[in-house]
Design an enzyme around this catalytic site. Structure first.
Site, PDB file in Angstrom:
ATOM      1  N   PRO A 152       0.836  -1.216   0.000  1.00  0.00           N
ATOM      2  CA  PRO A 152       0.000   0.000   0.000  1.00  0.00           C
ATOM      3  C   PRO A 152       0.861   1.253   0.000  1.00  0.00           C
ATOM      4  O   PRO A 152       1.822   1.350   0.757  1.00  0.00           O
ATOM      5  CB  PRO A 152      -0.804  -0.127   1.300  1.00  0.00           C
ATOM      6  CG  PRO A 152       0.007  -1.029   2.166  1.00  0.00           C
ATOM      7  CD  PRO A 152       0.730  -1.961   1.254  1.00  0.00           C
ATOM      8  N   THR A 164       0.309   5.547  -0.263  1.00  0.00           N
ATOM      9  CA  THR A 164      -0.516   6.747  -0.400  1.00  0.00           C
ATOM     10  C   THR A 164      -0.030   7.583  -1.578  1.00  0.00           C
ATOM     11  O   THR A 164       1.163   7.847  -1.705  1.00  0.00           O
ATOM     12  CB  THR A 164      -0.465   7.568   0.892  1.00  0.00           C
ATOM     13  OG1 THR A 164      -1.099   6.819   1.929  1.00  0.00           O
ATOM     14  CG2 THR A 164      -1.159   8.900   0.739  1.00  0.00           C
ATOM     15  N   GLN A 182      -7.071  -1.341   1.565  1.00  0.00           N
ATOM     16  CA  GLN A 182      -6.553  -1.198   2.924  1.00  0.00           C
ATOM     17  C   GLN A 182      -7.404  -0.197   3.702  1.00  0.00           C
ATOM     18  O   GLN A 182      -7.599   0.937   3.279  1.00  0.00           O
ATOM     19  CB  GLN A 182      -5.098  -0.729   2.925  1.00  0.00           C
ATOM     20  CG  GLN A 182      -4.497  -0.791   4.329  1.00  0.00           C
ATOM     21  CD  GLN A 182      -3.159  -0.116   4.438  1.00  0.00           C
ATOM     22  OE1 GLN A 182      -3.072   1.097   4.253  1.00  0.00           O
ATOM     23  NE2 GLN A 182      -2.119  -0.872   4.752  1.00  0.00           N
ATOM     24  N   TYR A 209      -0.815   4.727  13.153  1.00  0.00           N
ATOM     25  CA  TYR A 209      -2.205   5.144  13.023  1.00  0.00           C
ATOM     26  C   TYR A 209      -3.055   4.537  14.137  1.00  0.00           C
ATOM     27  O   TYR A 209      -2.524   3.939  15.076  1.00  0.00           O
ATOM     28  CB  TYR A 209      -2.710   4.827  11.617  1.00  0.00           C
ATOM     29  CG  TYR A 209      -1.932   5.595  10.570  1.00  0.00           C
ATOM     30  CD1 TYR A 209      -1.852   6.989  10.624  1.00  0.00           C
ATOM     31  CD2 TYR A 209      -1.225   4.934   9.570  1.00  0.00           C
ATOM     32  CE1 TYR A 209      -1.116   7.704   9.693  1.00  0.00           C
ATOM     33  CE2 TYR A 209      -0.482   5.646   8.632  1.00  0.00           C
ATOM     34  CZ  TYR A 209      -0.425   7.032   8.696  1.00  0.00           C
ATOM     35  OH  TYR A 209       0.312   7.748   7.786  1.00  0.00           O
ATOM     36  N   ARG A 269      -2.282  -5.753   8.705  1.00  0.00           N
ATOM     37  CA  ARG A 269      -0.887  -5.313   8.601  1.00  0.00           C
ATOM     38  C   ARG A 269      -0.391  -4.784   9.935  1.00  0.00           C
ATOM     39  O   ARG A 269      -1.096  -4.012  10.613  1.00  0.00           O
ATOM     40  CB  ARG A 269      -0.753  -4.220   7.543  1.00  0.00           C
ATOM     41  CG  ARG A 269       0.705  -3.921   7.157  1.00  0.00           C
ATOM     42  CD  ARG A 269       0.746  -2.973   5.975  1.00  0.00           C
ATOM     43  NE  ARG A 269       1.927  -3.142   5.157  1.00  0.00           N
ATOM     44  CZ  ARG A 269       2.945  -2.283   5.102  1.00  0.00           C
ATOM     45  NH1 ARG A 269       2.925  -1.208   5.839  1.00  0.00           N
ATOM     46  NH2 ARG A 269       3.969  -2.503   4.313  1.00  0.00           N
ATOM     47  N   GLY A 273       6.998  -1.618  -2.821  1.00  0.00           N
ATOM     48  CA  GLY A 273       6.241  -0.394  -3.028  1.00  0.00           C
ATOM     49  C   GLY A 273       6.751   0.437  -4.180  1.00  0.00           C
ATOM     50  O   GLY A 273       6.225   0.383  -5.289  1.00  0.00           O
TER      51      GLY A 273
END
Length: 426
Positions: free
Chosen positions: A92, A94, A167, A248, A295, A379
């Site tokens: 993943p 962003t 995700q 997070y 994750r 990534g």
């Protein structure tokens, strides 16, 4: 194992956060069919994003690799209900290119479809609620507009022969009222603000003290993830990945410094892992365990996280998740956790994905050979090479990632990395 940030490390992360959008020229107000515009200036070549879920640089020149060294990648494997044709998946990342209201657009669909040859596409972090948003132009998956936007993406990926999971990322305290639809104060396990600032439409700003979630509100977060998972499946996704990493919300509950609660979600390890386990159980119940991944990033200090008891904490978390029979566990390695990785592999009964950032491809393949991982994720390598799988199979040169276009902007650095056919024509 203590992982608190020393002053130098905190300063480095502060600078990297500030460098994310140094040339911001304004976030253009948009309608559903208009592409948001952000202008960026180059980011330092050694920058490590606090926002992307793949902090790696790929140093291997695959032209020098013996093809036999990559052979473990090309074996098929099953992860729950996901049948993967090989073992190299897209992590993943962003990219800040959704519509302002969180709805994915046609540009996002093209981006993911270009990379459909990856074994599995794990999308960028997607907020499960208004409170879950932390950054500008990130996608959501909690209303009909989002579902319809993601349907464009998933249809495009499936038509190209790929597999895609969304995700689910609730940022918790890593947010600012200017970056959310409702303009409210960020929420967190406890009223502890991060040390680093955050980028907003009016520039870099400090993050204010977040509001502590009540016990009932924490249970409400579980339902937010449940509803978002249902919406993801309604959008055509093959599954979801629960984001319990990178500082997070779910990792904030795991932490030693952010979680100062005295209810059943704070204090002991059993209590601190409770939210992650409850979210995973709720999502698995809603959409099926075989479509649910999670994750983790043990010891990751991003977003000012401290975990004093990493080994014990994550052994307990993985042990509690194991009976759920999830499709996969996705581990982001810190690089200094060999013993812990071995223990997590021992404890985890199903497919294990490993993101060993900042290592070369041969090292990652060794993890498969050694049984430490079943699938490896990359990534920036996938970001810059839409046809990465094809390039590796024929030992073709790889494109170099353009870091100045990682976050925000238009098609440049997003859709225009050349494929082998285009490179040959040029």
């Amino acid at each position: 194992m203590a992982t608190g940030l020393h002053d130098a490390e905190r300063d480095r992360l502060f600078e990297e956060q500030a460098s994310r959008f140094p040339g911001f020229a304004g976030c253009q107000r948009t309608t559903q069919r208009t592409i948001p515009v952000i202008t960026l200036t180059p980011v330092r070549s050694d920058a490590v994003s606090q926002q992307t879920d793949e902090e790696n640089s790929m140093t291997t020149n695959n032209q020098t690799i013996d093809p036999a060294a990559l052979s473990p990648l090309w074996q098929p494997i099953r992860a729950g209900e996901l049948q993967l044709p090989h073992r190299l998946a897209m992590a993943p990342m962003t990219r800040d290119r959704s519509h302002e209201n969180g709805t994915p657009n046609e540009m996002n669909a093209r981006y993911y479809a270009q990379r459909a040859s990856m074994a599995l596409i794990i999308t960028e972090g997607t907020q499960p609620s208004e409170d879950g948003q932390g950054y500008l132009l990130t996608p959501g998956i909690y209303n009909d507009e989002h579902i319809n936007g993601w349907r464009i993406v998933t249809d495009a990926v499936h038509e190209a022969g790929g597999r895609i999971v969304i995700q689910l990322m609730h940022v918790g305290r890593v947010s600012h009222p200017q970056n959310t639809p409702h303009g409210r104060q960020a929420v967190a396990p406890s009223p502890v603000a991060p040390a680093s600032p955050i980028f907003t439409a009016s520039g870099m700003q400090p993050i204010a003290e977040p509001r502590e979630l009540s016990t009932d509100e924490v249970r409400g977060v579980v339902e937010e993830f449940r509803v978002a998972a249902r919406a993801a499946i309604a959008s055509g996704a093959d599954g979801v990945e629960i984001h319990s990493a990178n500082g997070y919300l779910l990792q904030q509950f795991l932490s030693s410094n952010v979680n100062r609660r005295t209810d059943e979600y704070g204090g002991s390890i059993t209590n601190r892992i409770r939210l992650s386990v409850e979210v995973a159980a709720a999502v698995a119940e809603e959409i099926g365990a075989g479509r649910t991944g999670i994750r983790i990033s043990p010891g990751n200090p991003l977003n000012d996280i401290v975990e004093h008891d990493v080994d014990e904490l994550y052994s307990a978390l993985v042990s509690a998740l194991a009976p759920l029979d999830l499709a996969y566990l996705h581990v982001a390695s810190s690089g200094n956790d060999a013993a812990l990785l071995r223990e997590l592999r021992r404890l985890w009964p199903t497919t294990l994905l490993l993101n060993r950032g900042r290592t070369d491809l041969v090292t990652r393949v060794h993890d498969i050979e050694d049984g430490l991982a079943d699938v490896v994720t990359v990534g920036s390598l996938a970001l810059a090479n839409p046809d990465l799988i094809e390039r590796l199979r024929v030992r073709a040169p790889l494109n170099t990632p353009d870091r100045s276009t990682f976050y925000g902007g238009d098609e440049h650095g997003y859709l225009d990395y050349p494929t082998l056919d285009l490179a040959a024509a040029a």
